[in-house]
Design a protein around this motif. Sequence first.
Motif, PDB file in Angstrom:
ATOM      1  N   TYR A  54      18.396  32.784  42.252  1.00 20.32           N
ATOM      2  CA  TYR A  54      19.648  32.704  42.997  1.00 20.32           C
ATOM      3  C   TYR A  54      19.349  32.886  44.482  1.00 20.32           C
ATOM      4  O   TYR A  54      18.459  33.646  44.848  1.00 20.32           O
ATOM      5  N   LEU A  55      20.104  32.217  45.327  1.00 20.75           N
ATOM      6  CA  LEU A  55      19.883  32.335  46.759  1.00 20.75           C
ATOM      7  C   LEU A  55      20.426  33.635  47.331  1.00 20.75           C
ATOM      8  O   LEU A  55      19.997  34.084  48.374  1.00 20.75           O
ATOM      9  N   SER A  56      21.391  34.232  46.655  1.00 13.89           N
ATOM     10  CA  SER A  56      21.941  35.497  47.119  1.00 13.89           C
ATOM     11  C   SER A  56      22.315  36.337  45.901  1.00 13.89           C
ATOM     12  O   SER A  56      22.312  35.868  44.775  1.00 13.89           O
ATOM     13  N   GLU A  57      22.663  37.564  46.170  1.00 13.68           N
ATOM     14  CA  GLU A  57      23.056  38.476  45.100  1.00 13.68           C
ATOM     15  C   GLU A  57      24.532  38.356  44.750  1.00 13.68           C
ATOM     16  O   GLU A  57      25.016  38.998  43.835  1.00 13.68           O
ATOM     17  N   GLU A  58      25.254  37.542  45.518  1.00 14.22           N
ATOM     18  CA  GLU A  58      26.686  37.387  45.303  1.00 14.22           C
ATOM     19  C   GLU A  58      26.955  36.679  43.973  1.00 14.22           C
ATOM     20  O   GLU A  58      26.212  35.825  43.537  1.00 14.22           O
ATOM     21  N   ARG A  59      28.043  37.056  43.350  1.00 17.44           N
ATOM     22  CA  ARG A  59      28.475  36.430  42.095  1.00 17.44           C
ATOM     23  C   ARG A  59      29.847  35.818  42.299  1.00 17.44           C
ATOM     24  O   ARG A  59      30.676  36.342  43.054  1.00 17.44           O
ATOM     25  N   ASN A  60      30.092  34.701  41.637  1.00 19.66           N
ATOM     26  CA  ASN A  60      31.424  34.103  41.676  1.00 19.66           C
ATOM     27  C   ASN A  60      32.367  34.933  40.817  1.00 19.66           C
ATOM     28  O   ASN A  60      32.025  35.329  39.704  1.00 19.66           O
ATOM     29  N   VAL A  61      33.518  35.203  41.344  1.00 20.37           N
ATOM     30  CA  VAL A  61      34.544  35.887  40.582  1.00 20.37           C
ATOM     31  C   VAL A  61      35.558  34.828  40.187  1.00 20.37           C
ATOM     32  O   VAL A  61      36.268  34.280  41.032  1.00 20.37           O
ATOM     33  N   LEU A  62      35.575  34.503  38.911  1.00 21.19           N
ATOM     34  CA  LEU A  62      36.435  33.441  38.428  1.00 21.19           C
ATOM     35  C   LEU A  62      37.568  34.025  37.608  1.00 21.19           C
ATOM     36  O   LEU A  62      37.418  35.054  36.948  1.00 21.19           O
ATOM     37  N   ARG A  63      38.675  33.348  37.639  1.00 20.30           N
ATOM     38  CA  ARG A  63      39.791  33.800  36.814  1.00 20.30           C
ATOM     39  C   ARG A  63      39.483  33.458  35.361  1.00 20.30           C
ATOM     40  O   ARG A  63      38.687  32.577  35.067  1.00 20.30           O
ATOM     41  N   GLU A  64      40.124  34.130  34.469  1.00 18.74           N
ATOM     42  CA  GLU A  64      39.936  33.856  33.054  1.00 18.74           C
ATOM     43  C   GLU A  64      40.557  32.516  32.713  1.00 18.74           C
ATOM     44  O   GLU A  64      41.630  32.160  33.199  1.00 18.74           O
ATOM     45  N   ASP A  65      39.882  31.742  31.893  1.00 15.81           N
ATOM     46  CA  ASP A  65      40.362  30.425  31.488  1.00 15.81           C
ATOM     47  C   ASP A  65      41.431  30.606  30.418  1.00 15.81           C
ATOM     48  O   ASP A  65      41.152  31.080  29.320  1.00 15.81           O
ATOM     49  N   VAL A  66      42.652  30.236  30.762  1.00 14.06           N
ATOM     50  CA  VAL A  66      43.766  30.394  29.842  1.00 14.06           C
ATOM     51  C   VAL A  66      44.374  29.020  29.580  1.00 14.06           C
ATOM     52  O   VAL A  66      44.722  28.298  30.519  1.00 14.06           O
ATOM     53  N   SER A  67      44.522  28.686  28.321  1.00 20.53           N
ATOM     54  CA  SER A  67      45.110  27.403  27.955  1.00 20.53           C
ATOM     55  C   SER A  67      46.621  27.506  28.050  1.00 20.53           C
ATOM     56  O   SER A  67      47.234  28.448  27.558  1.00 20.53           O
ATOM     57  N   GLU A  68      47.220  26.503  28.709  1.00 22.73           N
ATOM     58  CA  GLU A  68      48.671  26.479  28.802  1.00 22.73           C
ATOM     59  C   GLU A  68      49.134  25.027  28.848  1.00 22.73           C
ATOM     60  O   GLU A  68      48.412  24.149  29.311  1.00 22.73           O
ATOM     61  N   THR A  69      50.314  24.781  28.364  1.00 21.55           N
ATOM     62  CA  THR A  69      50.883  23.446  28.382  1.00 21.55           C
ATOM     63  C   THR A  69      51.658  23.274  29.677  1.00 21.55           C
ATOM     64  O   THR A  69      52.679  23.920  29.893  1.00 21.55           O
TER      65      THR A  69
END
Length: 99
Positions: A54-69
């Motif tokens: 990895y180029l840096s120690e940073e991590r992506n903070v992603l939202r939880e994948d929620v299925s919705e219509t």
Amino acid sequence: MKISLDEIRHLAHLARLEFSEEEMQSMQGDMDKILGFVEKINELDLEGVEPLVYLSEERNVLREDVSETVLTKDEALKNAPDKDSDYFRVPKVLKREED
């Protein structure tokens, strides 16, 4: 390491590129420079150097994948120019060649 004009022609053929003779000469010079930079790595003492993952120690903070219509099937088909009960109807884009 030097790259020949034949190798440039071969690479251009594989990439489906077309070059004039002048462009071919320029490409040969550019490729020689690139390969020269890569050869510099062989001159370095890399003993004990861990590969960089990895180029840096940073991590992506992603939202939880929620299925919705968001759009119902009927809403999606409402403005379709041509539709079946469940599908969009589109014209054929591939033609079958008959022997």
